[in-house]
Design an enzyme around this catalytic site. Structure first.
Site, PDB file in Angstrom:
ATOM      1  N   ASP A  47      -4.009   3.739  -1.970  1.00  0.00           N
ATOM      2  CA  ASP A  47      -3.303   3.928  -0.521  1.00  0.00           C
ATOM      3  C   ASP A  47      -3.018   5.708   0.014  1.00  0.00           C
ATOM      4  O   ASP A  47      -2.617   6.227  -1.164  1.00  0.00           O
ATOM      5  CB  ASP A  47      -2.168   3.160  -0.412  1.00  0.00           C
ATOM      6  CG  ASP A  47      -2.275   1.752  -0.407  1.00  0.00           C
ATOM      7  OD1 ASP A  47      -3.429   1.398  -0.128  1.00  0.00           O
ATOM      8  OD2 ASP A  47      -1.401   1.169  -1.094  1.00  0.00           O
ATOM      9  N   TYR A  75      -0.416   1.487 -13.413  1.00  0.00           N
ATOM     10  CA  TYR A  75       0.476   2.044 -12.235  1.00  0.00           C
ATOM     11  C   TYR A  75       1.854   2.370 -12.767  1.00  0.00           C
ATOM     12  O   TYR A  75       2.400   1.508 -13.314  1.00  0.00           O
ATOM     13  CB  TYR A  75       0.216   1.216 -11.125  1.00  0.00           C
ATOM     14  CG  TYR A  75      -1.107   1.104 -10.308  1.00  0.00           C
ATOM     15  CD1 TYR A  75      -1.589   1.970  -9.498  1.00  0.00           C
ATOM     16  CD2 TYR A  75      -1.977   0.110 -10.801  1.00  0.00           C
ATOM     17  CE1 TYR A  75      -2.784   1.876  -9.035  1.00  0.00           C
ATOM     18  CE2 TYR A  75      -3.140  -0.094 -10.147  1.00  0.00           C
ATOM     19  CZ  TYR A  75      -3.733   0.735  -9.248  1.00  0.00           C
ATOM     20  OH  TYR A  75      -4.913   0.648  -8.474  1.00  0.00           O
ATOM     21  N   ASP A  89       5.125  -1.287   1.786  1.00  0.00           N
ATOM     22  CA  ASP A  89       5.655  -0.034   1.162  1.00  0.00           C
ATOM     23  C   ASP A  89       6.637   0.732   2.196  1.00  0.00           C
ATOM     24  O   ASP A  89       6.767   0.385   3.187  1.00  0.00           O
ATOM     25  CB  ASP A  89       4.564   0.876   0.804  1.00  0.00           C
ATOM     26  CG  ASP A  89       3.677   1.083   1.928  1.00  0.00           C
ATOM     27  OD1 ASP A  89       4.012   1.361   3.104  1.00  0.00           O
ATOM     28  OD2 ASP A  89       2.388   1.052   1.913  1.00  0.00           O
ATOM     29  N   ARG A 181       1.761  -3.266  -4.324  1.00  0.00           N
ATOM     30  CA  ARG A 181       2.389  -3.616  -3.413  1.00  0.00           C
ATOM     31  C   ARG A 181       2.948  -5.307  -3.115  1.00  0.00           C
ATOM     32  O   ARG A 181       4.516  -5.559  -3.164  1.00  0.00           O
ATOM     33  CB  ARG A 181       1.972  -3.214  -1.903  1.00  0.00           C
ATOM     34  CG  ARG A 181       2.088  -1.762  -1.475  1.00  0.00           C
ATOM     35  CD  ARG A 181       1.122  -1.477  -0.329  1.00  0.00           C
ATOM     36  NE  ARG A 181       0.113  -1.672  -0.491  1.00  0.00           N
ATOM     37  CZ  ARG A 181      -1.039  -2.273   0.540  1.00  0.00           C
ATOM     38  NH1 ARG A 181      -0.287  -2.652   1.691  1.00  0.00           N
ATOM     39  NH2 ARG A 181      -2.174  -2.380   0.393  1.00  0.00           N
TER      40      ARG A 181
END
Length: 305
Positions: A47, A75, A89, A181
Site C-alpha cells: 500500500d 509485517y 488504515d 489491514r
C-alpha cells in the site's frame, strides 16, 4: 524490424526499502530510472502508506519473479483501537468510533491466539483485487461495495510487541494473500472496540529480509551505474528454494535451444522443477521429464548466446 528497447540491459534483484507515500509502481519506476534499466517489475504490492521490503526485479530476473508472489511474508504494524475507517488504515475516513476498554497484554494475547493458524478472511474493498475487470479500490472510491468471498489464509505467528492505552504494535508472519489491514480490523472486532492500522512495514518476503534493503535516497547517493549494479542480487536467488542440477556443455546446448537433454535428475520426481547450472553459470529452470531426462522450462536469454 524489431523495436529497440530503451535503457540498459540490467539484470538482478534489488531489495528496495519502499518509502511511505509512494505506490509500489511509482517506487518501481523511480528505481528503474535510477538504474536506467530496460525492464523492471516488482514482486507483490505494498500500500502507499506502507514501507519496507519491495523486491524489484530487473531484466531477466522478471522471468522468475512469480515465485515470490507465492511466498510467506512478515509485517510489523501499529493497530489503533477505537476507530474504524473505510479503508482499514489511517488514510481512510473514520466511519465509527467506539469506547476502548482497559486492556492488558493477556487480553490482547488471548485474542491473538484465535487468529493464529488457518483463518477465513474477507478481502477489503480497498484492494487491487479485480471485479469484472476493475480493481476493487476503484469501485470503492465510487462508493460501490461488491460482495467478496472469504478466502482461507494462514497466520503462522502473530506477536504482540508493545501495548499503549489505545494502540499496540504487532508483528505477523503470514501466507500469501493475507491483508494485515483486515487482520487488524478483525482483531479489533474481537476486542469489541474496532481498529485500524496507522503504520505498516514489511520486514521479509520469501527468502529476503530487511537486511540489505536500500532506500531510493541511498541509491541516488551512489556515484554511478557500476556501484548501483553492484548492490543487485543474482537472478537465481529468486528460485533458491528449488533443487539444483548440474548439466554438461552438451546438455546445456540442447536445453538452451529448446530441446530436452540427458541429465541425471537423481531422486527428483517426474514433473519437478529444478535450477540448471553449467560450469557454475545459472541457465534457468528445467523440468524433469524422466529418470535421465530434463526439459527446458524457463531459461535465461543470455544462456543461449
Amino acid at each position: 524490424m524489431a523495436r529497440r528497447r530503451r535503457g540498459l540491459p540490467v539484470n538482478g534483484v534489488l531489495l528496495l526499502d519502499k518509502p511511505a507515500g509512494l505506490s509500489s509502481n511509482h517506487a518501481l519506476q523511480r528505481a528503474r530510472r535510477l538504474f536506467q534499466a530496460q525492464k523492471a517489475g516488482h514482486t507483490g504490492t505494498l500500500d502507499p502508506m506502507a514501507t519496507g521490503l519491495l523486491p524489484v526485479c530487473f531484466g531477466e530476473a522478471t522471468k522468475f519473479s512469480a515465485h515470490l508472489l507465492e511466498a510467506d511474508k512478515v509485517y510489523r504494524t501499529r493497530v489503533e483501537l477505537g476507530a474504524i475507517t473505510d479503508t482499514g488504515d489511517a488514510e481512510g475516513e473514520v466511519v465509527e468510533r467506539r469506547q476502548v476498554p482497559r486492556l492488558t497484554e493477556p487480553d490482547i494475547e488471548g485474542v491473538l491466539a484465535r487468529f493464529r493458524g488457518e483463518i477465513e478472511q474477507v478481502p477489503p474493498m480497498y484492494s487491487a483485487l479485480k471485479h469484472q475487470g476493475r480493481k476493487l479500490y476503484e469501485l470503492a472510491r465510487e462508493g460501490k461495495s461488491i460482495e467478496r468471498a472469504a478466502r482461507r489464509v494462514t497466520v503462522y505467528d502473530a506477536r504482540l510487541l508493545s501495548l499503549a492505552d489505545t494502540a499496540f504494535d504487532l508483528e505477523a508472519r503470514v501466507s500469501k494473500g493475507t491483508y494485515i489491514r483486515t487482520l487488524a480490523e478483525d482483531i479489533g472486532q474481537a476486542l469489541g472496540c474496532g481498529a485500524h492500522i496507522s503504520a505498516l512495514r514489511r520486514l521479509a518476503t520469501g527468502p529476503f529480509t530487511s537486511e540489505g534493503m536500500l532506500t531510493l535516497d541511498a541509491l541516488e547517493a551512489l556515484p554511478g551505474q557500476p556501484e548501483r549494479e553492484a548492490v543487485l542480487l543474482p537472478i537465481d536467488v529468486l528460485v533458491d528454494h528449488l533443487p539444483r542440477l548440474e548439466v554438461d556443455a552438451a546438455a546445456a546446448s540442447r536445453l538452451t535451444h529448446g530441446q530436452a537433454a540427458q541429465v541425471d535428475a537423481g531422486e527428483l520426481a517426474e514433473g519437478e522443477a529444478a535450477r540448471l547450472y553449467c560450469d557454475e553459470a545459472f541457465l534457468g529452470l528445467g523440468v524433469v521429464a524422466g529418470p535421465q531426462e530434463v526439459a527446458p522450462k524457463r531459461l535465461l536469454s543470455s544462456a543461449a548466446e
